[in-house]
Design an enzyme around this catalytic site. Sequence first.
Site, PDB file in Angstrom:
ATOM      1  N   TRP A  66       0.851  -1.205   0.000  1.00 35.38           N
ATOM      2  CA  TRP A  66       0.000   0.000   0.000  1.00 35.38           C
ATOM      3  C   TRP A  66       0.883   1.251   0.000  1.00 35.38           C
ATOM      4  O   TRP A  66       0.559   2.246  -0.640  1.00 35.38           O
ATOM      5  CB  TRP A  66      -0.888  -0.004   1.254  1.00 35.38           C
ATOM      6  N   HIS A  67       2.010   1.179   0.717  1.00 34.76           N
ATOM      7  CA  HIS A  67       2.869   2.356   0.816  1.00 34.76           C
ATOM      8  C   HIS A  67       3.575   2.685  -0.491  1.00 34.76           C
ATOM      9  O   HIS A  67       3.950   3.842  -0.712  1.00 34.76           O
ATOM     10  CB  HIS A  67       3.907   2.163   1.928  1.00 34.76           C
ATOM     11  N   GLY A  68       3.769   1.697  -1.337  1.00 37.06           N
ATOM     12  CA  GLY A  68       4.433   2.003  -2.603  1.00 37.06           C
ATOM     13  C   GLY A  68       4.632   0.772  -3.451  1.00 37.06           C
ATOM     14  O   GLY A  68       4.701  -0.355  -2.937  1.00 37.06           O
TER      15      GLY A  68
ATOM     16  N   PHE B 108       1.833   7.753  -1.899  1.00 39.46           N
ATOM     17  CA  PHE B 108       1.185   6.468  -1.586  1.00 39.46           C
ATOM     18  C   PHE B 108      -0.284   6.484  -1.931  1.00 39.46           C
ATOM     19  O   PHE B 108      -1.002   7.324  -1.511  1.00 39.46           O
ATOM     20  CB  PHE B 108       1.376   6.125  -0.108  1.00 39.46           C
TER      21      PHE B 108
END
Lengths: 449, 497
Positions: B330-332, B497
């Site tokens: 999800w963050h990247g 993100f």
Amino acid sequence: MKKWLSAVVCFLLFAALLVGATFLLQRKESYRKTHEFYTEKENIDVLFFGASHGMNGIYPMQLFEDYGIVSYNLCGPAHPMPTNYWVMRNALDYKKPQTVVIDCVFSSSSQLVPEKVSHMHRSFDTMPFSKTKVLALKDLIPDDAKKRSAFYWNFVMYHNRWEELGAQDFSFATSKEKGAISLDDHVDLIDQAGSLREAEDGETVQGSDAGEESVGQQYLRRMIEECKARNINVVLTYLPFDMYEPFFEDEIKVMEDLAEEYDVRCINFMEIGVVDYRTDFSDFEHLNVQGARKVTDYLGQYLMAHQLATDQSQNGVYAAWKEDTIEYRREMLAHASTTDGFAYLSQLYKGHVKTYLEIENGCDNKLMKDETFLALLTNLGVDSSKIGKGTQVLLLTDESVQYLDAAMYSSEAGIIIDGTCYECEKGEKGIRLVTLSDELPDYVEKKAF
Amino acid sequence: MLFNSLQFLIFFPIVLLIYYFIPHKARKYWLLVCSYYFYMCWNAKYALLILFSTVVTYLSGRALQKAKECSDDEMRLRRRKRAIVAISLVLNLAVLFFFKYSNFAVDTLVSAFGLFHVTLNIPRFDFVLPVGISFYTFQALSYTIDVYRDEIRAEKSFVTYALFVSFFPQLVAGPIERSKQLLGQLHAVHKLEYDNLREGLLLMYWGFFMKVVLADRISIYVSTVYEYYFVYSGMYIVVAMFLFAIQIYCDFAGYSTIAMGAAKMLGITLMENFDAPHLSLSIAEFWRRWHISLSSWFRDYLYIPLGGNRKGRLRKYINIMIVFLVSGLWHGADFTYVIWGGLHGIYQIAGELLKPVRDLGVRLLHINRDSEGHKLFKMGVTFTLVAFALVIFRSAGVRNAFDIIRSMFVFNPWVLVDGSLYACGLSQKSFWLMLLCIGILLASDICKYHHICIRKLILKQDCYIRWAVFALVPILLLVFGIWGEGYDAGSFIYFQF
């Protein structure tokens, strides 16, 4: 209601602190240079525009002292013509000069603004907000609103200057040089073979394509036309500097062509030999105090001879300018005090001081064979052929040179003047000097080298 | 539009003034227009993606509500609800996948086939990652799932719902609000309240302090060291490792706090997104204090539906790993984020597995678990583990991450005292200012940890102190903040993100 009143107080306090922080954190060069222009109540007869060559090379206070000409130097560092145009447009919103003097360096440049943004801040930081300023910034920085914002409110640029705050940042003092910035260094531009030295890092100027009128030329034209439309006399100049710059011939041609086209006067200092390349430069491009004084003197004579300026020395409304001369003198002497050797000697030229100069061993002193030293002495009016053997003491003033009896004036401990011994250790090269000022009785400067 | 931009400092007061001047009924329309304008300042076309997500989740919510109200057959209703929620999830996640993960998937496929000497020629997509897409997609999805779970009734007003998805203070970097918390507030009448303005302003001050004074200052040092890790090895990297942990906290928590402050001034309370996470005594506690809105989202919508800890220890560990790997992703869209997430999963599982060993150690060494020293030790270990995992998070790629970690093991502790650290982008004065500000942050977090609200303490002071705070603090933020000409107002890290 009480709560909202509290909010108003808080907001006012915030606004006051913000104004204070904006002043405190900004670099003070612009303030010191141009604040007096904006606060001067009387008219200013002559305005100077150009780049650093003009800023370092023309002294308005000298023009006032010697010719009574009320002038202000609005040249700025590395200012190309478009920047000069807008600085002039803004200045003409405040004053109605008789004559505008434009130095034509960078007239072949295609730049709108100086390469270093800090150079532009020098002229724009204290420029009050006005329609002209808005137009100027839109014209000079057309595509970068963020960059423009730093000129409307320079806090955007200077807010992180807290790291370098010093005593001068807490001062409201302005320079009495009326926009000029004197350079007190000294460099000899003549090599041992007697030719001009070549600068190692000459500034490059981005010119236009051949045959096209450069941006600089277009704006120079606009400057002349603007002055003509306002009935202001124009004098174009090309101040002296290192002749090896590749663009100077083109720029002189531009100046001469435009002068002819618009029937305005022009002075090519590169031709008339006012300055001495041995003694009058601070670096390869800029005049030092001595060079600037010579150029200023020439300009003063020129402006008066062609009735392009008025002698205001007897005009009571400029009494404050007379008072400023004392402060100006003090400033210049303070500058001079920080230098030594040849750099100091070069500042004695038309310095309104009297200097007792001792040369140990007289004509046998090694320095008497140094071309630069001899040129410096010649500038000060010394006839080196009159310097005999043994220790010599000379009294140098702006008007004359006296060759004194060394036995009366020189002692081991120092130089004796009017019965007072000004103690000064002998220098390595056998030169000692004591400088006094009639106008500033507390001023005594002792140097040895 | 960035919060730390002149544009926002002009935009927000105008929004606020007009908001309180117009009738209540018009306010949500005004906020909706402002929210879309806020987003479109960055990229006008991508506002269509928010609109798409809004329409899909709004319609799915309405469809779910209608299905619940019309159907008598339980089985049929369940099937229908599942179908609706599945459509909403697929459509939203498809957009998210396409814009955020498609190139990552292509690169991974090409690399994977490359291992077997098979060359794939799949074209990469050439577009910019839409700012905040993960945030508003998750927020919109949480609404659909909440309606599906009968936790809320579907929103009737499209405008209110559109505002829920796009509410500008939290649109691009959270907190990821729950419909239960925010939708009701968007319906409520908000009077101009002096206390809301004061509290909101103080929150914004604190957020700006974290972002422009601390995070952006630290980033100068960290960026220099990470970029030239082959020059700045050993202690330079160790210092950068710890500083980055503080930087990312200040960056993200700063943004969230500004968002909370802006919303508060509009009369809306957003959830607390960070609760002194670097004072956590364990990794599990860290995740209860760090990015709370996302952690709780994963807990409620992924971990618990996967079975949580109800299906045995092994399944629990698998669920933890799934949640953390997805959280990393999800963050990247890069393996560095996946490894970072995986490492946190491993930390948690290893922590549980090693509990008997830790207990034995405590018993043998006669350590008092309640002593401050022991807590401090645990805090230090947790912070170090978090900071270490962030080295991978911050690196430009997996190989780069391992190179940096290798560079860390060079013995040069003298650089801590011989002034060498001042040669990494920050002057000596700026470096010391950074340390002073970290001290202030620590003091504030300790207060927060002990449930002391500094805002309330300030507001209780006499007028001189209050005036000084309200008037002087913004000046200090302006002076000591990293912003303005010559400074590329670095995007908030979490924007990607």
